[in-house]
Enzyme design. Sequence first.
Site, PDB file in Angstrom:
ATOM      1  N   GLU A   1      20.625  80.620  69.882  1.00 27.50           N
ATOM      2  CA  GLU A   1      19.589  80.867  70.901  1.00 27.50           C
ATOM      3  C   GLU A   1      18.319  80.087  70.553  1.00 27.50           C
ATOM      4  OE1 GLU A   1      16.568  84.420  72.324  1.00 27.50           O
ATOM      5  OE2 GLU A   1      18.480  84.991  71.382  1.00 27.50           O
TER       6      GLU A   1
ATOM      7  N   ARG B   1       9.861  78.823  73.613  1.00 25.45           N
ATOM      8  CA  ARG B   1       8.501  79.161  73.187  1.00 25.45           C
ATOM      9  C   ARG B   1       7.727  77.943  72.697  1.00 25.45           C
ATOM     10  NH1 ARG B   1       9.748  84.571  69.511  1.00 25.45           N
ATOM     11  NH2 ARG B   1      11.344  85.449  70.888  1.00 25.45           N
TER      12      ARG B   1
ATOM     13  N   THR C   1      14.049  83.635  75.629  1.00 21.23           N
ATOM     14  CA  THR C   1      12.734  83.828  76.245  1.00 21.23           C
ATOM     15  C   THR C   1      12.710  83.301  77.676  1.00 21.23           C
ATOM     16  OG1 THR C   1      11.880  83.346  74.008  1.00 21.23           O
ATOM     17  CG2 THR C   1      10.262  83.882  75.693  1.00 21.23           C
TER      18      THR C   1
ATOM     19  N   LYS D   1      20.545  92.914  75.934  1.00 19.75           N
ATOM     20  CA  LYS D   1      19.813  92.781  74.681  1.00 19.75           C
ATOM     21  C   LYS D   1      18.889  93.993  74.560  1.00 19.75           C
ATOM     22  CE  LYS D   1      15.886  89.911  73.216  1.00 19.75           C
ATOM     23  NZ  LYS D   1      15.306  88.555  73.285  1.00 19.75           N
TER      24      LYS D   1
END
Length: 205
Positions: free
Chosen positions: A40, A44, A68, A125
Amino acid sequence: MTLAETLKLAPVVPVLIIEDAAQAVPLAKALTAGGLYALEVTLRTPAALECIRRIAGEVEGAVVGAGTITTAQARQSAADAGAKFGVSPGLIDGEGVDGALPLLPGIATASELMRGMRAGFTHFKLFPANVVGGVSALKAFASPFPQAIFCPTGGIDAKNAADYLALPNVICVGGSWVAPADAVRAGDWGRITELARAASTLGKR
């Protein structure tokens, strides 16, 4: 590959914040060499999409995803860059299972979980896991929501990952401990491979 198949590849999904795109390929190779294949890359940093492109194109065995993701546009951009799955910190209004790429939405409460299930999701998640109850929360969710499967993330490390992985409703965990920032900056890929190898043996497969 379905989202479930991706999450079953290894017990840990590395959560990666990559500042320099030049680090992406050697980092991904170090992690896959240690037995962690679903990676992942969080959106960001300005380099994130380029990192995803490079890993997708150059690292055999890696299944790169984007983390994100907070908008439909970000989901599409990640897919365009070559991501095979997406991870969101929460539910995204209007986004369901059908979209640019398979999505693992974040939830923190029973109400959010019910909203996600109404949108067609089965895999979630739990985030931030260490803040919203961790193992105890997942045990509590198991009885009323037996069809929900989790990848908890947030505050998970080598010391407590096995506690999560022992739960029947946990398919894997997400964590950043396998790619410490100092090791990435130093290009200490051997250390990262060793951390990944240890993580790949945790819990059940």
